[in-house]
Design an enzyme around this catalytic site. Sequence first.
Site, PDB file in Angstrom:
ATOM      1  N   ASP A 148      -3.082   7.400  -0.550  1.00 58.50           N
ATOM      2  CA  ASP A 148      -4.436   7.111  -1.009  1.00 58.50           C
ATOM      3  C   ASP A 148      -4.372   6.707  -2.476  1.00 58.50           C
ATOM      4  O   ASP A 148      -3.384   6.964  -3.161  1.00 58.50           O
ATOM      5  CB  ASP A 148      -5.331   8.344  -0.840  1.00 58.50           C
ATOM      6  N   GLY A 149      -5.420   6.055  -2.959  1.00 58.88           N
ATOM      7  CA  GLY A 149      -5.496   5.695  -4.371  1.00 58.88           C
ATOM      8  C   GLY A 149      -4.860   4.365  -4.719  1.00 58.88           C
ATOM      9  O   GLY A 149      -4.779   4.007  -5.904  1.00 58.88           O
ATOM     10  N   SER A 155      -3.954  -0.128  -8.319  1.00 56.06           N
ATOM     11  CA  SER A 155      -3.692  -1.557  -8.529  1.00 56.06           C
ATOM     12  C   SER A 155      -4.466  -2.087  -9.721  1.00 56.06           C
ATOM     13  O   SER A 155      -3.979  -2.942 -10.472  1.00 56.06           O
ATOM     14  CB  SER A 155      -4.045  -2.352  -7.266  1.00 56.06           C
ATOM     15  N   ARG A 156      -5.686  -1.581  -9.921  1.00 55.48           N
ATOM     16  CA  ARG A 156      -6.496  -2.050 -11.050  1.00 55.48           C
ATOM     17  C   ARG A 156      -6.006  -1.443 -12.368  1.00 55.48           C
ATOM     18  O   ARG A 156      -6.061  -2.096 -13.418  1.00 55.48           O
ATOM     19  CB  ARG A 156      -7.964  -1.763 -10.760  1.00 55.48           C
ATOM     20  N   HIS A 202       0.853  -1.201   0.000  1.00 54.75           N
ATOM     21  CA  HIS A 202       0.000   0.000   0.000  1.00 54.75           C
ATOM     22  C   HIS A 202       0.886   1.247   0.000  1.00 54.75           C
ATOM     23  O   HIS A 202       0.875   2.048   0.935  1.00 54.75           O
ATOM     24  CB  HIS A 202      -0.935  -0.008   1.211  1.00 54.75           C
ATOM     25  N   GLY A 251      -5.890   1.178  -4.241  1.00 58.44           N
ATOM     26  CA  GLY A 251      -6.799   0.211  -4.849  1.00 58.44           C
ATOM     27  C   GLY A 251      -7.049   0.521  -6.310  1.00 58.44           C
ATOM     28  O   GLY A 251      -6.967  -0.353  -7.178  1.00 58.44           O
ATOM     29  N   ARG A 252      -7.365   1.795  -6.579  1.00 58.17           N
ATOM     30  CA  ARG A 252      -7.604   2.194  -7.972  1.00 58.17           C
ATOM     31  C   ARG A 252      -6.345   1.990  -8.816  1.00 58.17           C
ATOM     32  O   ARG A 252      -6.411   1.488  -9.942  1.00 58.17           O
ATOM     33  CB  ARG A 252      -8.042   3.662  -8.015  1.00 58.17           C
TER      34      ARG A 252
END
Length: 350
Positions: free
Chosen positions: A202-203, A208-209, A198, A205-206
């Site tokens: 912030d950001g 990672s995709r 991580h 998760g987005r």
Amino acid sequence: MPINTASLVITPQMLSLIAEIDEFKGAWRALGTLAPDRLSALRRVATIESIGSSTRIEGSRLSDGDVERLLSNIEVRHFATRDEQEVAGYAEVMETIFASFDAMAPTENHIRQLHRDLLVHSSKDARHRGSYKTSTNHVSAFNADGKEIGIVFQTATPFDTPRLMAELVEWLNETLDQKQLHPLLVTAIFIVVFLEIHPFQDGNGRLSRVLTTLLLLRSGYAYVPYSSLESVIEASKEGYYLGLRRTQGTIRSDAPAWEPWIVYFLQSLRQQKTRLEAKLARERLMVERLPELALQILDLAKAHGRITNSQVVALTGANRNTVKKHLQLLVSARHLVQHGSGKATWYSRA
């Protein structure tokens, strides 16, 4: 500790999933021969689904319709809410990936650049976009109302993050270059370790995709822009978080449990390609210029497994005789199979 894959056991289930996905990858050149305008339309729909789903996974409340309306006015460049800012940034980064993936080697500089661009419209993130985290963060799960419902897992410390990211990116490029593992397995491992670290405030998760899409495209999975993996993940969020949690808690151990996440990841890729297969089948039927009612009947037959004249009339509101003629047309064209006769007649997909 470098990435430890010594404990990775490639199971028959994994091999079967990889073979199925790779078969579609190989067939895409023949399958993807739709007219350019239809391919463009498919990509736009998939992009909207991806943006909407990926931001909702992280707590956004914007529907796909909201996303579509926002993107149709993207030139405005002013976004009133954080949800809108995140959607705009995600859309721009996806277009960058689609246009330039072959020139974007997965380096730390490119990862930081993508993070910066992902948050370019988020004023709240101006201080840390494109830079590794300086404060402890954690991964949370959100409910349908966008409220945090709990911590999924703890992440790497800010002190350890630069070293861990350097090790991860080095492992990724060496493993891909040396072809030590199948690229789908490499991608899955990279993503789960990235999320365990991580690295950004912030950001993650987005991003990672986005990185998943980049790595898949660079590995030759050219169909990826036409079917949304993010929407598959959104529809199976419980499995997503469960797979992450079961693997991430073991990553720094002597024997990481890679299987839970890898199986979830491969199953999601299979669902992504299955959805695209269904869309392509419908597109081919449209090329045959079947009437809209006939297309509706085929969709109903697929959804219900078997249908009758009365069911179609009830569900579509069409005239009974008109439905009967369309059913006969579809049977003659070998899109449907007729079973029984008289009042007991029913139909299934061919």
